[in-house]
Every structure is written in C-alpha cells, then in structure tokens.
Design a protein around this motif. Sequence first.
Motif, mmCIF file in Angstrom:
data_model
loop_
_atom_site.group_PDB
_atom_site.id
_atom_site.type_symbol
_atom_site.label_atom_id
_atom_site.label_comp_id
_atom_site.label_asym_id
_atom_site.label_seq_id
_atom_site.Cartn_x
_atom_site.Cartn_y
_atom_site.Cartn_z
ATOM 1 N N ALA A 6 0.801 -1.068 -0.204
ATOM 2 C CA ALA A 6 -0.090 0.089 -0.029
ATOM 3 C C ALA A 6 0.816 1.376 -0.046
ATOM 4 N N HIS A 7 0.708 2.245 -0.741
ATOM 5 C CA HIS A 7 1.266 3.418 -0.893
ATOM 6 C C HIS A 7 0.221 4.402 0.079
ATOM 7 N N VAL A 8 0.772 4.683 1.174
ATOM 8 C CA VAL A 8 0.186 5.515 2.243
ATOM 9 C C VAL A 8 0.522 6.852 2.132
ATOM 10 N N ALA A 9 -0.384 7.863 2.035
ATOM 11 C CA ALA A 9 -0.231 9.458 2.403
ATOM 12 C C ALA A 9 -0.254 9.639 3.750
ATOM 13 N N LEU A 10 0.787 10.275 4.541
ATOM 14 C CA LEU A 10 0.778 10.790 5.806
ATOM 15 C C LEU A 10 0.413 12.305 5.526
ATOM 16 N N PRO A 11 -0.275 12.868 6.622
ATOM 17 C CA PRO A 11 -0.427 14.260 6.929
ATOM 18 C C PRO A 11 0.902 14.867 7.043
ATOM 19 N N LEU A 12 1.797 14.833 6.280
ATOM 20 C CA LEU A 12 3.457 15.317 6.456
ATOM 21 C C LEU A 12 3.731 15.947 5.094
ATOM 22 N N PRO A 13 4.764 17.137 5.133
ATOM 23 C CA PRO A 13 5.093 17.708 4.085
ATOM 24 C C PRO A 13 5.923 17.026 3.253
ATOM 25 N N VAL A 14 5.929 15.697 2.719
ATOM 26 C CA VAL A 14 6.685 14.912 1.820
ATOM 27 C C VAL A 14 6.126 14.773 0.411
ATOM 28 N N PRO A 15 7.010 14.683 -0.496
ATOM 29 C CA PRO A 15 6.484 14.912 -1.926
ATOM 30 C C PRO A 15 5.723 13.369 -2.108
ATOM 31 N N THR A 16 6.224 12.272 -1.453
ATOM 32 C CA THR A 16 5.861 10.809 -1.921
ATOM 33 C C THR A 16 5.262 10.361 -0.887
ATOM 34 N N PRO A 17 4.197 9.296 -1.117
ATOM 35 C CA PRO A 17 3.746 8.500 -0.145
ATOM 36 C C PRO A 17 4.687 7.447 0.425
ATOM 37 N N TYR A 18 4.372 6.873 1.629
ATOM 38 C CA TYR A 18 5.217 5.773 2.033
ATOM 39 C C TYR A 18 4.700 4.536 1.814
ATOM 40 N N SER A 19 5.694 3.363 1.564
ATOM 41 C CA SER A 19 5.130 2.040 1.152
ATOM 42 C C SER A 19 5.098 1.030 2.340
ATOM 43 N N TYR A 20 3.836 0.564 2.221
ATOM 44 C CA TYR A 20 3.859 -0.812 3.283
ATOM 45 C C TYR A 20 3.480 -1.888 3.049
ATOM 46 N N ALA A 21 3.742 -2.936 3.720
ATOM 47 C CA ALA A 21 3.220 -4.328 3.189
ATOM 48 C C ALA A 21 1.918 -4.615 3.802
ATOM 49 N N MET A 45 0.718 6.569 13.046
ATOM 50 C CA MET A 45 0.024 7.432 12.510
ATOM 51 C C MET A 45 -1.055 7.040 11.633
ATOM 52 N N VAL A 46 -2.376 7.741 11.454
ATOM 53 C CA VAL A 46 -3.106 7.490 10.502
ATOM 54 C C VAL A 46 -2.801 8.117 9.017
ATOM 55 N N GLY A 47 -2.995 7.297 8.206
ATOM 56 C CA GLY A 47 -2.783 7.584 6.802
ATOM 57 C C GLY A 47 -3.823 7.507 5.774
ATOM 58 N N ILE A 48 -3.841 7.831 4.523
ATOM 59 C CA ILE A 48 -4.702 7.309 3.705
ATOM 60 C C ILE A 48 -3.891 6.671 2.493
ATOM 61 N N VAL A 49 -4.581 5.447 2.000
ATOM 62 C CA VAL A 49 -4.062 4.756 1.015
ATOM 63 C C VAL A 49 -4.405 5.273 -0.276
ATOM 64 N N VAL A 50 -3.337 5.524 -1.013
ATOM 65 C CA VAL A 50 -3.632 6.251 -2.444
ATOM 66 C C VAL A 50 -3.473 5.213 -3.705
ATOM 67 N N ALA A 51 -2.679 4.196 -3.393
ATOM 68 C CA ALA A 51 -2.501 3.052 -4.226
ATOM 69 C C ALA A 51 -2.242 1.738 -3.667
ATOM 70 N N VAL A 52 -2.501 0.778 -4.469
ATOM 71 C CA VAL A 52 -2.363 -0.541 -4.097
ATOM 72 C C VAL A 52 -1.697 -1.422 -5.181
ATOM 73 N N ASP A 53 -0.472 -2.054 -4.973
ATOM 74 C CA ASP A 53 0.137 -2.657 -6.321
ATOM 75 C C ASP A 53 0.987 -3.728 -5.660
ATOM 76 N N ASP A 54 1.554 -4.786 -6.396
ATOM 77 C CA ASP A 54 2.565 -5.884 -6.052
ATOM 78 C C ASP A 54 3.881 -5.513 -6.180
ATOM 79 N N GLN A 55 4.186 -4.314 -6.631
ATOM 80 C CA GLN A 55 5.613 -3.974 -6.677
ATOM 81 C C GLN A 55 6.257 -3.790 -5.402
ATOM 82 N N ALA A 56 7.304 -4.434 -5.167
ATOM 83 C CA ALA A 56 7.802 -4.546 -3.813
ATOM 84 C C ALA A 56 8.837 -3.204 -3.728
ATOM 85 N N PRO A 57 8.816 -2.384 -2.525
ATOM 86 C CA PRO A 57 9.641 -1.267 -2.430
ATOM 87 C C PRO A 57 11.186 -1.465 -2.668
#
Length: 804
Positions: A6-21, A45-57
Amino acid sequence: MPPLFAHVALPLPVPTPYSYAIPEALADRVVPGARVVVPVRRREMVGIVVAVDDQAPAMAAREVLAAPDEAPALPDPLLKTAQWMAGYYGSPIGVTLKAMLPGPLWGESEVMLEIRDRARMGGTAGDLLQWLERHGGRAPIRAAERALKKPLWSAADRLMRVGALAIDVVPPATDAATATFRAFELAGEPLGLLEREERFAKRPRQRALYEALEQAAAPLAVEHLRGSLKFSQAVIASLVEAGFARAIDIERYRDPFKAMDASPPPGALSGPQREAVAHLEALEAGQGGVVFGVTGSGKTLVYLEAIRRAVESGLGAIILVPEIGLTPQTVSRVRGMFGDQVAVLHSALSEGERADAWRALRRGERRVAVGPRSAIFAPVSPLGFVVVDEEHEATYKNGEAPRYHARDVARVRCRLEGARLVLGSATPSLETAAEVLDGRLAMVRLPDRIEARPLPPVELIDMRTAERVKGVGGVPWSVALDDALGRTLARKEQALLLLNRRGFAAFLQCPGCGTVKMCPHCTISLTLHRSPAVLKCHYCGYTTAAEPSCGSCGHPVHRPLGIGTQQVEQVVAERMPGARIARMDLDTTGAKWSHHKILDRVGRGEVDILVGTQMVAKGIDFPNVTLVGVVDADTGLHLPDFRSAERTFQLITQVAGRAGRGPKGGRVLVQTRNPDHPALRFAAKHDTEGFWAAERAGRDDPPYPPAIALVNVLVSGTDAKRVQLECSRVTDWIGALVAHHRLPVAVLGPAPCPIEKVKDRFRWHLLLKGPDHALGRIVRYAAPRLEAREGSRVVIDRDPVSVL
C-alpha cells in the motif's frame, strides 16, 4: 497470490507516499481511499491509502497495522480530486488529503481497543480480552502490548472481525471524537414469566426496569431511565451486574444549527427563475453554468429549486458560501427546503461537530452540505449539484497549503462525478466571464429583481468638492450622507454604512517628529483601536498600549490619521443621538454565532444603523434597509494589486444591492475622491458587463489573468539578506528551467513583497506569467525540488488572488 503493498499518504510535507506491506488479513480493507494505521518510527499514525500494487519497494516495508473503517474514508472521485490538487498546486499529497478530512480522523493516533462481546477465546486473543476486562473493557493497544509483552495487532483484528472487539482511532484531542450517550438494553434472551418470578421475587424495581427495557423499541438512555422513569443508579447497576442488561454507547449527532429557525419554503418561482432552473437541469453531466443575476433577483431560490429536484431523484448537493458569517442565513433557507437532510461544515464549528457532519454525509444520512470553501470536500455521494454562491469572492482561495481555489476544485470534482456546477454572482469574476465568452461555461441571466423592483439609484459624492459636516475629525462625512441618514431614521427605516477598514484610526503619527508607530514583527503600521484602547497589527495580532507620548521625541500628543469602523460608529452615535447602532467587523464577530446574532437583531428591527466592513456587503436581505452609505470607496482602489479595481467594483455593487429590497425602495450614496474611476462609474450604473469590457482591455497589455495565467513564488525567512539571496537563487533556477525547455513563460523579479515583513519573516517574491499548461509543467517539476534552505521557506501559489 503475490504480496501486496500500500502506498500511504501521511499528513506530512513530504512529496511522495510511504510504502507498507499489506497483511493478508487486512487485504480486503486496505484499498485506495481507506484510512490505515501505520508505524512511523516509534509511533503509529493515520494515513490514507492512495494506491495498492504488487511492486515491492527498494527497502524492506513494514506492515500496515490496522484498517479501522469498514468502507474507505474517501470515495474514489474525492481521492482523484486530491491527486489532481496535489499536481496542479504543487502540494504534497498527504497535506492535500489532510485538508479534505476532519481533524479527528487524523493525527498521531491513540489506537483504542474496546470489548463489544465477551467471547471465549484462547491464545493471544484470549489473553487480550482478559487484560481488557481487567482494565475496564477499553484501553490503548500500546498499553496492552507493553503489559502483555507481545504484538497484538493480528489478534485485535481477528477479534474485531468476529464482533468481540472494536478498534477506535482516537486523535490527540479526544473531545473531538465521536460524541456518545450511555444507554441500556436487555442482555441475552428474554426471561419467561416463571423465571422472572424467581429472579425478581424480592427485587420489584429490578423487574420493573427489566420489563421497561424489554418493551422499549430501542435502548433507553440513562438520562431517560433516571429522569423520566425514576430508576436509581443502584437499580440500573444491579441489573447489569446480574447479567440481565448491558450498557452501550450510542453515537450522538452534534448539530449546532438544530435550534435555529428554518426559513419557510419559498413560494412559486417567477417566470425567469423557472427558466433558469430549466437551463441548469439541461446542463450535461460534468458541465457548468453561471447564474448571472442582479442583486435581489432570487438566485438563491433558483439554486434551491434545482437542488430540490436533484435530491428527489436520489442525488445530493454541496452549497458553498464565501463567509462563515453568511452560513447561518444560508442554512436557515436550505433547512426550510430540506429539513434535517442538511449538514454544515465550516471552521467555526468544533472539531467534533465537523466530524459528526462529515460522518453523516459519508453514511448518506444527510444529502445536502453547506459551508465555506472546505465544504467542497464534503463526502456527498452520488453528487448532483455543486453551487458556488458569490463565486467572485477571494475567500474561496485557501491561504495555506494546499493553496486551492474552491471554484476550480468544484469544477474538477463535478467532472469526475458527473455533477453539474453552478457559479452564482451579481458580479462574476473576470476569469469566469472569460470562460463564458469562450463557451466553456453556459450563462443564465436574471436581469431583474423579484417583483420587478428597481435597482437602487447610486449617487457618487465627490469628496473633493462636496460640502462636509464639521466637527467629525478625519471622517469623510458629507452633508448629503448626513441628511440622508437623518431622513431614513425619521421614517423608521434602517441604514447600512460600509467602510472596509476596521479599528478606530489607520495609524498614529507624532505631530512633533512625524514618527509612525510600526509593528515590530511586520512592515505595517499599527492600527489604533478604541474599544479596547490599544494599537494592534492586523497581520500578526501584535497588541500594545497606546502610549500618551512619542517614544522617539517625547512629544505628549499623537495624531490619529486614517479612519476605521470604530471611528465611524462614534461619529454616527454623535450625529444621530438615540439611534440604535451595531458594528460588524472582525473585532465584533470573533465569538461563535456572533455574525448571526448581529444580523438577527437587524432582522428584528432592533438596529437602526449597521456599520461594518465588507462583511455587510453580501448575503444581507432586509426589506427595511432603504439607505446604503459607502463612507470611503477609495480604501482598496489603489492597492498595488492588479485586481484592486475589480474588487472595488464588486464590493460597491454588492453593498449597493443591500438597499431597496422591499416595497419602500432605497438609495445608495458613495463617497469618493475618484468619481471618474471606471470601477465606480460602472458600479453606479450596476453595469457589470460594461466593467468586464473595460477591465479586460487593461489586462491584455501588460497581460494579467484572465489573459494569461500567473504563479507567485514567495520566499520568506527571518534573515532579510538570506531571503533576498535565496529568492535570487530560485529566480535564476526557474529562469534556467524556462530557457532550457524553451517555455513561453516570463519571469518577473525578484523583488520585495509590497508588505515586506509579516510575523517576523521577511518576504521576497517572483512572478511567472504564461500559458496555463507551461506554468503547470514548472509547478509540477519545481514543487518537490524547491526545498527550504538556511531557514528560508519557498511557497508556490498558483492562480493567486493577491500578490501583496
């Protein structure tokens, strides 16, 4: 099946989402738009999932801990709207999403576990249930993990799925979470008659309580049990302890507008109004139209009728208003049409009230959302209409990241959801007018007032030559305005006076050495206030006492120069003794519902003269207001901003429209030293289209919106020299980017901002002018790369409404 991430957007001023299994047990809930709890360093922290895929970070991904909601918090169209905003305005996706959801749904979380059913479980799940029972049935999961010395997320998820446990994400401000009330219901199967005789033989009050709960159609609130039915707390507790009843918490919807009177539904529409509604209904899905009607033409009734028909067909709607102070009036009208289907979203509400309204809309319990710009993110679905009332207002532009304009976000959202966009105004912006002329927006005209009432005549009073009243200090107060006000009061009618500057005087100047008292944190003079008697900065809020002598030369007297609403109020009170006067500006409307209370007094006839800033220029509809006086029309006419003339025209036209809305008619007096200025001449004739033509010609050369698009790049910091150097570096970097890609963009600057320092931060900027597509390329490329350096901050403001 390959592992998912899951690519998760956190309420932080960072340009890209974080990836989580994604754990297999959560795969059905971790979907785009869902809220998730994820580990971030040593916290969750609470975040919002912006995308889901099978590409491992590239790096090992930690696992998603929980997905607390049964359905995604953001439906797909809203998530796509956020992604468009992030790209268009150059805002981090997490910061953008944070603007879309109420505060209680975010934050560094405290994840709470609460027992819902005392199931018998073994292993870790059983240990967790036993520990929770010993700690009152509800506790943070981090406390449980520390006590049991093992991870508990998987066990908690299993218990939640079988209904034994609830997982609640509690934000730091716990009072903003869901409001509940304690109620009681029967536990287990009802007892037979013989069992009751045996169980309650010596406990008649327990039996009475048991049978009251049995006969109730729903759980009974503890207030009802103790207040109306007169059961003691001891009786209630004993029935629960015996296992025959259980306590539950039921969500309470906090509706601050519930006690407000609803305006009665409007009567039959006029012929032009019916035609306007038909035009709006004929718009294709995703298209937009402009309701261009003079003040008092009944635009609001057109919106409401179009929305009523949409709601009857199963659709919802969003109504945006420009000012929080106008919301109660609008809500009253909308409630008169739609009753309890209305939810309100705006920043004057508590966090809990906003969260309640958001949840009611998300669940489909309410179908019509009303509020200022942030209400454009209301989770109304399916969406039929979005109405942007008074679409020309600058308040629709957000002043911090994401620096979105609600009108443009509404257009994108309507396109994504197949809804119809309605922009309403008596003075549409030049940008909207250009879209009408280009055929991108349809236009519906309402050229006449309701019942064919005439527009009030507007007289421009030339203060260079007009006879003035003496003894009023520095207030420009003509004999004509003074006489008109006196005659209005003699007829038992009401008047409205506009001065778009609050305070008593614009500044204090020493008559001995000429020193002006300045704000130590901003390059702006301090405004004199008389109630209370202080000097105040209207940019940073700095306040200091008004000293009796000059700090530079010791001269004992200061001279107040310039005027504000407080001074006008004082002059009116002196000139019109006995008149009941109210003042409406930021100083008198800080408290909750203060706007509504003031306007309610005007509506009840308890105010003879309302003095105010631009707040009084829109949304006020009182038939007994027969005189509008503009004390000084020149306050914003010559500001160093290309929109100053347009704003002045809109303000004067809008406030003039407050007069003559009833059968008594009305008149407008505008005091000015520039009676030949086009903005004032066209406002005096109520000629919006004439002003469009004249102003548009002035925006073509040199080009400014709508002839061309604009981006304001602002650099700020606490060190003046470093800010200047950093702005020069940014200008050179963008200039090289424009040259390398041969973009048709002009780079103007760097230069200090007209107000060079605000809140101890020095400010320089540069302007980018060019076609929208070329500026879009620059914003998307530059936003993640123009990072703060050496204490400086870089802000990109696309489509700015002000360059001050």
